[in-house]
Design a protein around this motif. Structure first.
Motif, PDB file in Angstrom:
ATOM      1  N   GLN A 163     -27.809 156.100  38.691  1.00 41.73           N
ATOM      2  CA  GLN A 163     -29.242 156.253  38.481  1.00 41.73           C
ATOM      3  C   GLN A 163     -29.933 155.806  39.756  1.00 41.73           C
ATOM      4  O   GLN A 163     -29.326 155.164  40.622  1.00 41.73           O
ATOM      5  N   HIS A 194     -23.883 153.279  26.971  1.00 45.17           N
ATOM      6  CA  HIS A 194     -24.388 154.440  27.699  1.00 45.17           C
ATOM      7  C   HIS A 194     -25.206 155.311  26.755  1.00 45.17           C
ATOM      8  O   HIS A 194     -25.086 155.226  25.536  1.00 45.17           O
ATOM      9  N   GLY A 195     -26.058 156.128  27.325  1.00 45.10           N
ATOM     10  CA  GLY A 195     -26.934 156.988  26.537  1.00 45.10           C
ATOM     11  C   GLY A 195     -27.576 158.026  27.441  1.00 45.10           C
ATOM     12  O   GLY A 195     -27.161 158.207  28.589  1.00 45.10           O
ATOM     13  N   PRO A 196     -28.602 158.703  26.970  1.00 41.34           N
ATOM     14  CA  PRO A 196     -29.289 159.673  27.818  1.00 41.34           C
ATOM     15  C   PRO A 196     -29.916 158.982  29.017  1.00 41.34           C
ATOM     16  O   PRO A 196     -30.137 157.763  29.000  1.00 41.34           O
ATOM     17  N   HIS A 197     -30.224 159.746  30.042  1.00 39.50           N
ATOM     18  CA  HIS A 197     -30.801 159.166  31.252  1.00 39.50           C
ATOM     19  C   HIS A 197     -32.313 159.337  31.318  1.00 39.50           C
ATOM     20  O   HIS A 197     -32.917 159.076  32.369  1.00 39.50           O
ATOM     21  N   SER A 198     -32.916 159.732  30.222  1.00 36.91           N
ATOM     22  CA  SER A 198     -34.370 159.852  30.182  1.00 36.91           C
ATOM     23  C   SER A 198     -34.844 159.661  28.753  1.00 36.91           C
ATOM     24  O   SER A 198     -34.105 159.953  27.799  1.00 36.91           O
ATOM     25  N   THR A 199     -36.061 159.174  28.597  1.00 38.13           N
ATOM     26  CA  THR A 199     -36.679 159.068  27.267  1.00 38.13           C
ATOM     27  C   THR A 199     -37.555 160.274  26.970  1.00 38.13           C
ATOM     28  O   THR A 199     -38.146 160.348  25.898  1.00 38.13           O
ATOM     29  N   GLU A 202     -36.883 167.633  27.207  1.00 39.59           N
ATOM     30  CA  GLU A 202     -36.956 168.653  28.261  1.00 39.59           C
ATOM     31  C   GLU A 202     -38.363 169.259  28.322  1.00 39.59           C
ATOM     32  O   GLU A 202     -38.937 169.622  27.292  1.00 39.59           O
ATOM     33  N   ILE A 217     -34.049 158.460  20.243  1.00 40.80           N
ATOM     34  CA  ILE A 217     -33.683 158.972  21.563  1.00 40.80           C
ATOM     35  C   ILE A 217     -32.246 158.641  21.921  1.00 40.80           C
ATOM     36  O   ILE A 217     -31.521 159.456  22.498  1.00 40.80           O
ATOM     37  N   THR A 218     -31.824 157.408  21.576  1.00 41.35           N
ATOM     38  CA  THR A 218     -30.516 156.924  21.996  1.00 41.35           C
ATOM     39  C   THR A 218     -29.886 156.071  20.906  1.00 41.35           C
ATOM     40  O   THR A 218     -30.315 154.936  20.669  1.00 41.35           O
ATOM     41  N   VAL A 223     -30.578 153.526  27.673  1.00 40.54           N
ATOM     42  CA  VAL A 223     -30.975 154.696  28.455  1.00 40.54           C
ATOM     43  C   VAL A 223     -30.356 154.505  29.830  1.00 40.54           C
ATOM     44  O   VAL A 223     -30.705 153.580  30.564  1.00 40.54           O
ATOM     45  N   ASP A 225     -26.463 154.354  32.005  1.00 37.08           N
ATOM     46  CA  ASP A 225     -25.031 154.106  31.829  1.00 37.08           C
ATOM     47  C   ASP A 225     -24.678 152.772  32.479  1.00 37.08           C
ATOM     48  O   ASP A 225     -24.699 152.636  33.702  1.00 37.08           O
TER      49      ASP A 225
END
Length: 256
Positions: A163, A194-199, A202, A217-218, A223, A225
Motif C-alpha cells: 500500500q 487482510h481485506g479490501p484495499h479501499s472502503t 467502484e 466492507i471487510t 482494510v 494487508d
C-alpha cells in the motif's frame, strides 16, 4: 529527569508549563479512537500510533531548539462505522467537538498561543479540521489540524510493500504497533489480517465521502494487508512521519 527537554504535559509542573507558555511553545494534542482493528490488533491502535507520532515529532523539534509540549491523547473519537464489530467506543460530533474545544481552551487559558490537533483516526479527519477552525475563532489562538498520514504525504510509500499510505489495521498500522507496543499484536492471527484495499465501492471518487459500516466492507475488519508488517517498517514509518511533520510545524509562515 531533565525538565528542559521533557515533552509530556502530564510530566511537567504548572510552573514549568507556565514557562513553556511564556516562551511560545507549541502544544500538540494527539487525537485518536478506541475501536476494532481486525483479528490481530488490540483496540488501542490509534491511541498508540497518534501518541507515538506526536512524541517523536516533539522530540525532533525540541532537539532543534523549538519549544513543544504534548498533551495526553484524546482517546475517544467518531467511530460509528466500527461499532457493529464490538469493542468500539464512539462519541457523536457534539461531544467530540466539545472535548477537543475543552482541551484547546484550557491550553489557551494556560497561556499557550499555538496548538496542533494531530489526528490519528480516519473517521475524525473532517471533524478535527472543523474544530480547529472553530477554536481559532472562539479562543483567539492559532490552531492547526491534520491527520498524521495525510501530513506525511508521500513519505510512507517507499517503506511499504502492499500500500502507499495508512489504511486500517493494515501493513502500516500493524508495523507501527509492532514498534510501539508489540504486546498489542496477536501474531498468530496475522494470516487472517487482510481485506479490501479501499472502503469505497467502484466508481466512488476519493474526494466523495460516505461512511459505511466496516462490517459490510471487510469481514475481517482490516482494510489493506497486514501480513507483510514488520517492526523495522514501523520504525521507518515513525521516523518518516516525525521528520516530515516536524519540518511542517517549524515553518514560521504557518504561524504568521
Amino acid at each position: 529527569m531533565d525538565t528542559a527537554t521533557e515533552i509530556e504535559w502530564m510530566k511537567l509542573t504548572f510552573a514549568e508549563l507556565n514557562a513553556r507558555a511564556a516562551a511560545d511553545a507549541l502544544v500538540i494534542v494527539p487525537v485518536a479512537s478506541l475501536e476494532q482493528h481486525g483479528p490481530h490488533l488490540a483496540t488501542g491502535v490509534d491511541i498508540v500510533c497518534a501518541t507515538g507520532v506526536a512524541h517523536r515529532i516533539a522530540r525532533r523539534m525540541v532537539a532543534a531548539g523549538q519549544g513543544v509540549v504534548v498533551t495526553p491523547c484524546v482517546w475517544t473519537g467518531l467511530a460509528e462505522h466500527h461499532v457493529p464489530f464490538g469493542g468500539t467506543v464512539t462519541l457523536d460530533y457534539a461531544a467530540f467537538a466539545a472535548v477537543l474545544k475543552g482541551v484547546v481552551r484550557s491550553a489557551g487559558r494556560a497561556g499557550f498561543k499555538r496548538v496542533m490537533l494531530l489526528n490519528g483516526h480516519g473517521g475524525n479527519a473532517e471533524a478535527v479540521a472543523v474544530v480547529g477552525g472553530e477554536c481559532q475563532t472562539e479562543f483567539g489562538l492559532k490552531c492547526v489540524a491534520g491527520t498524521y498520514w495525510h501530513l506525511a504525504g508521500d513519505a510512507f510509500a517507499p517503506i511499504l510493500e502492499r500500500q502507499s499510505n495508512v489504511l486500517h489495521a493494515c501493513e502500516a498500522e500493524t508495523s507501527m504497533v509492532m514498534t510501539l507496543l508489540p504486546e498489542a499484536v496477536r501474531t498468530d492471527r496475522l494470516p487472517d489480517a487482510h481485506g479490501p484495499h479501499s472502503t469505497r465501492p467502484e466508481g466512488q471518487p476519493a474526494a466523495m465521502i460516505r461512511r459505511r459500516s466496516f462490517k459490510d466492507i471487510t469481514p475481517s475488519g482490516v482494510v489493506g494487508d497486514a501480513r507483510s508488517a514488520t517492526a523495522a517498517k514501523g520504525e521507518a514509518l515513525l521516523a518518516a512521519a516525525a521528520e516530515r511533520i516536524a519540518a511542517e510545524l517549524a515553518n514560521p509562515k504557518l504561524w504568521g
